[in-house]
Design a protein around this motif. Sequence first.
Motif, PDB file in Angstrom:
ATOM      1  N   THR A 161      14.176  11.130   8.137  1.00 43.46           N
ATOM      2  CA  THR A 161      15.222  11.487   9.105  1.00 43.46           C
ATOM      3  C   THR A 161      16.527  11.931   8.443  1.00 43.46           C
ATOM      4  O   THR A 161      17.484  12.255   9.134  1.00 43.46           O
ATOM      5  CB  THR A 161      15.531  10.269  10.002  1.00 43.46           C
ATOM      6  N   THR A 180       6.911  13.747   2.635  1.00 45.96           N
ATOM      7  CA  THR A 180       6.933  13.571   4.090  1.00 45.96           C
ATOM      8  C   THR A 180       5.857  14.406   4.786  1.00 45.96           C
ATOM      9  O   THR A 180       5.343  14.008   5.829  1.00 45.96           O
ATOM     10  CB  THR A 180       8.335  13.939   4.639  1.00 45.96           C
ATOM     11  N   SER A 182       6.910   5.444  17.848  1.00 49.07           N
ATOM     12  CA  SER A 182       8.131   6.225  17.656  1.00 49.07           C
ATOM     13  C   SER A 182       8.664   6.638  19.020  1.00 49.07           C
ATOM     14  O   SER A 182       7.880   6.784  19.973  1.00 49.07           O
ATOM     15  CB  SER A 182       7.787   7.469  16.842  1.00 49.07           C
ATOM     16  N   LEU A 238       0.104   5.676  -0.749  1.00 48.50           N
ATOM     17  CA  LEU A 238      -0.649   6.773  -1.369  1.00 48.50           C
ATOM     18  C   LEU A 238       0.258   7.601  -2.271  1.00 48.50           C
ATOM     19  O   LEU A 238      -0.220   8.255  -3.199  1.00 48.50           O
ATOM     20  CB  LEU A 238      -1.254   7.646  -0.250  1.00 48.50           C
ATOM     21  N   THR A 251      15.772   7.196   6.830  1.00 46.98           N
ATOM     22  CA  THR A 251      14.855   7.241   5.685  1.00 46.98           C
ATOM     23  C   THR A 251      14.736   8.716   5.306  1.00 46.98           C
ATOM     24  O   THR A 251      15.333   9.581   5.955  1.00 46.98           O
ATOM     25  CB  THR A 251      13.461   6.716   6.054  1.00 46.98           C
ATOM     26  N   ARG A 252      13.891   9.003   4.317  1.00 49.73           N
ATOM     27  CA  ARG A 252      13.743  10.407   3.929  1.00 49.73           C
ATOM     28  C   ARG A 252      13.186  11.234   5.097  1.00 49.73           C
ATOM     29  O   ARG A 252      13.357  12.437   5.155  1.00 49.73           O
ATOM     30  CB  ARG A 252      12.836  10.521   2.704  1.00 49.73           C
ATOM     31  N   ASN A 299       2.247   1.068   8.831  1.00 47.05           N
ATOM     32  CA  ASN A 299       3.536   1.765   8.775  1.00 47.05           C
ATOM     33  C   ASN A 299       3.438   3.164   8.169  1.00 47.05           C
ATOM     34  O   ASN A 299       4.278   4.020   8.439  1.00 47.05           O
ATOM     35  CB  ASN A 299       4.511   0.886   7.967  1.00 47.05           C
ATOM     36  N   ALA A 300       2.393   3.413   7.370  1.00 41.67           N
ATOM     37  CA  ALA A 300       2.289   4.699   6.661  1.00 41.67           C
ATOM     38  C   ALA A 300       2.381   5.864   7.640  1.00 41.67           C
ATOM     39  O   ALA A 300       1.802   5.815   8.724  1.00 41.67           O
ATOM     40  CB  ALA A 300       0.959   4.769   5.910  1.00 41.67           C
ATOM     41  N   ALA A 320      -4.500   3.078  -1.461  1.00 41.93           N
ATOM     42  CA  ALA A 320      -5.416   3.647  -0.456  1.00 41.93           C
ATOM     43  C   ALA A 320      -4.742   4.718   0.379  1.00 41.93           C
ATOM     44  O   ALA A 320      -3.585   4.567   0.780  1.00 41.93           O
ATOM     45  CB  ALA A 320      -5.928   2.544   0.465  1.00 41.93           C
ATOM     46  N   VAL A 375       2.974  10.070  -1.191  1.00 40.60           N
ATOM     47  CA  VAL A 375       3.003  11.446  -0.691  1.00 40.60           C
ATOM     48  C   VAL A 375       4.411  11.808  -0.232  1.00 40.60           C
ATOM     49  O   VAL A 375       5.232  10.931   0.035  1.00 40.60           O
ATOM     50  CB  VAL A 375       2.019  11.653   0.500  1.00 40.60           C
ATOM     51  N   VAL A 427      -4.731   5.690   3.828  1.00 41.97           N
ATOM     52  CA  VAL A 427      -5.183   4.939   5.009  1.00 41.97           C
ATOM     53  C   VAL A 427      -6.039   5.791   5.946  1.00 41.97           C
ATOM     54  O   VAL A 427      -6.802   5.247   6.750  1.00 41.97           O
ATOM     55  CB  VAL A 427      -3.999   4.311   5.793  1.00 41.97           C
ATOM     56  N   SER A 428      -5.917   7.106   5.832  1.00 40.16           N
ATOM     57  CA  SER A 428      -6.725   7.955   6.715  1.00 40.16           C
ATOM     58  C   SER A 428      -8.191   8.019   6.271  1.00 40.16           C
ATOM     59  O   SER A 428      -9.022   8.603   6.959  1.00 40.16           O
ATOM     60  CB  SER A 428      -6.129   9.366   6.817  1.00 40.16           C
ATOM     61  N   ASN A 478       0.846  -1.207   0.000  1.00 38.20           N
ATOM     62  CA  ASN A 478       0.000   0.000   0.000  1.00 38.20           C
ATOM     63  C   ASN A 478       0.872   1.244   0.000  1.00 38.20           C
ATOM     64  O   ASN A 478       1.863   1.308   0.738  1.00 38.20           O
ATOM     65  CB  ASN A 478      -0.902   0.018   1.245  1.00 38.20           C
TER      66      ASN A 478
HETATM   67  P1  NAD Z   1       8.820   7.424   4.778  1.00 34.04           P
HETATM   68  O1  NAD Z   1       8.398   8.840   4.652  1.00 34.04           O
HETATM   69  O2  NAD Z   1      10.092   6.992   4.171  1.00 34.04           O
HETATM   70  O3  NAD Z   1       7.649   6.472   4.242  1.00 34.04           O
HETATM   71  C1  NAD Z   1       6.328   6.669   4.607  1.00 34.04           C
HETATM   72  C2  NAD Z   1       5.447   6.132   3.503  1.00 34.04           C
HETATM   73  O4  NAD Z   1       4.079   6.271   3.925  1.00 34.04           O
HETATM   74  C3  NAD Z   1       5.575   6.897   2.198  1.00 34.04           C
HETATM   75  O5  NAD Z   1       5.778   5.987   1.146  1.00 34.04           O
HETATM   76  C4  NAD Z   1       4.246   7.626   2.042  1.00 34.04           C
HETATM   77  O6  NAD Z   1       3.842   7.805   0.695  1.00 34.04           O
HETATM   78  C5  NAD Z   1       3.323   6.692   2.805  1.00 34.04           C
HETATM   79  N1  NAD Z   1       2.112   7.368   3.283  1.00 34.04           N
HETATM   80  C6  NAD Z   1       2.034   8.525   3.964  1.00 34.04           C
HETATM   81  N2  NAD Z   1       0.756   8.850   4.209  1.00 34.04           N
HETATM   82  C7  NAD Z   1       0.005   7.856   3.707  1.00 34.04           C
HETATM   83  C8  NAD Z   1      -1.390   7.605   3.681  1.00 34.04           C
HETATM   84  N3  NAD Z   1      -2.262   8.469   4.213  1.00 34.04           N
HETATM   85  N4  NAD Z   1      -1.839   6.469   3.103  1.00 34.04           N
HETATM   86  C9  NAD Z   1      -0.959   5.587   2.563  1.00 34.04           C
HETATM   87  N5  NAD Z   1       0.370   5.785   2.533  1.00 34.04           N
HETATM   88  C10 NAD Z   1       0.857   6.905   3.108  1.00 34.04           C
HETATM   89  O7  NAD Z   1       8.831   7.113   6.343  1.00 34.04           O
HETATM   90  P2  NAD Z   1       9.645   6.026   7.203  1.00 34.04           P
HETATM   91  O8  NAD Z   1      10.756   6.727   7.856  1.00 34.04           O
HETATM   92  O9  NAD Z   1       9.880   4.792   6.434  1.00 34.04           O
HETATM   93  O10 NAD Z   1       8.572   5.754   8.360  1.00 34.04           O
HETATM   94  C11 NAD Z   1       7.707   4.659   8.356  1.00 34.04           C
HETATM   95  C12 NAD Z   1       6.957   4.650   9.679  1.00 34.04           C
HETATM   96  O11 NAD Z   1       7.868   4.576  10.775  1.00 34.04           O
HETATM   97  C13 NAD Z   1       6.126   5.916   9.913  1.00 34.04           C
HETATM   98  O12 NAD Z   1       4.938   5.577  10.601  1.00 34.04           O
HETATM   99  C14 NAD Z   1       7.012   6.742  10.803  1.00 34.04           C
HETATM  100  O13 NAD Z   1       6.293   7.672  11.567  1.00 34.04           O
HETATM  101  C15 NAD Z   1       7.639   5.658  11.652  1.00 34.04           C
HETATM  102  N6  NAD Z   1       8.898   6.045  12.284  1.00 34.04           N
HETATM  103  C16 NAD Z   1       9.999   6.271  11.524  1.00 34.04           C
HETATM  104  C17 NAD Z   1      11.176   6.631  12.163  1.00 34.04           C
HETATM  105  C18 NAD Z   1      12.445   6.833  11.420  1.00 34.04           C
HETATM  106  O14 NAD Z   1      13.477   7.023  12.093  1.00 34.04           O
HETATM  107  N7  NAD Z   1      12.449   6.796  10.101  1.00 34.04           N
HETATM  108  C19 NAD Z   1      11.215   6.789  13.560  1.00 34.04           C
HETATM  109  C20 NAD Z   1      10.065   6.564  14.274  1.00 34.04           C
HETATM  110  C21 NAD Z   1       8.915   6.176  13.631  1.00 34.04           C
END
Ligand code: NAD
Length: 303
Positions: A202, A43, A152, A39, A199-200, A100-101, A72, A41, A74-75, A37
């Motif tokens: 951080t 960050t 987190s 969407l 990731t993008r 995870n989104a 989708a 978007v 997810v919200s 899944n």
């Molecule tokens: P990321 O920005 O690399 O990936 C997030 C993905 O979620 C993106 O592909 C985006 O398109 C998708 N997304 C966002 N909103 C969406 C929606 N409404 N519906 C469907 N998809 C949606 O982020 P990441 O760093 O891989 O983080 C993944 C998860 O881990 C997140 O929940 C984030 O809050 C959490 N997290 C990450 C870190 C970190 O250090 N990277 C730390 C704590 C928590």
Amino acid sequence: MSIRFDDRVAIVTGAGVGLGRCHALALAERGAKVVVNDLGVATDGSLTGSDAAQNVVAEIEAAGGAAMAHGADVSDAAQAQDMVAKTMDRWGRIDILVNNAGILRDKTFAKMSLDDFRKVVDVHLMGTANCCHAVWPHMREAKYGRIVLTSSGSGLYGNFGQSNYGAAKAAMMGLMNVLHIEGARDDIRVNTLAPTAATRMTEDLMPEEALALLKPETITPGVLYLVSENGPSRTILSAGAGCFAQTRVYETEGVRIDGEVTPEAVAAQWDQITDPDGQEELQDAFGQTRKYARKAATAEGIK
Ligand code: NAD
């Protein structure tokens, strides 16, 4: 014993990039059919029109695995329902859901608009609730389910400028606790991941050397264990750079105030109230009620 997911179907939200992509690839590599899944978007949640989810599906298929993309948001509960319906149509079951989104809209609380607060809560908390709600009846019927929520360090410990995100991420703990209790009789296990990864999200926050250590691949094996057949339930697994730890919530033994219960009496006994000696992990809200009733009854000499 190796952990496999043959014949299992998994949905991973936000799986186009970052941690979600890594979880999806790893699940597929070990035999799961995966709904990727995303969407698409940025960050901050603004639409990019990215076809990252399709790319991940192509990667999985090229490696001999099975996957389908679903865009989708997810919200949006109806879109989450549609994703689950299409998964059931295609593969007839849903064993695993990795929520995870996520997005960020950081600002100090003084400067944050309530729209930005709500948007982040909508994606993280409502997005997770929507997906859990959509898969729940299928998992109950199958008497099997493995769900991961993503929290987190911000939610568990706080972080400057993230009141919206911290609140939404802390909510994962509350959702996990209740879904764990309600899902137990149908073997639905619910855990929470608190990752820290490069990731993008951080990439601007840490030096290159730290980012090199914090690869998402060093976290995903923990997620695979959480969603495996013999995985735990109600665990907050904190993870990063190949390190894993459990975050737990304890309550101190506390005191029963003798005599009149006044603010002064609370102040006078603050050291004992907060003394960690003898602290315990309560199993549900009634555990807390029972504890106080028992303490008070003992103090009053009531059996
Ligand atoms: P990321 O920005 O690399 O990936 C997030 C993905 O979620 C993106 O592909 C985006 O398109 C998708 N997304 C966002 N909103 C969406 C929606 N409404 N519906 C469907 N998809 C949606 O982020 P990441 O760093 O891989 O983080 C993944 C998860 O881990 C997140 O929940 C984030 O809050 C959490 N997290 C990450 C870190 C970190 O250090 N990277 C730390 C704590 C928590």
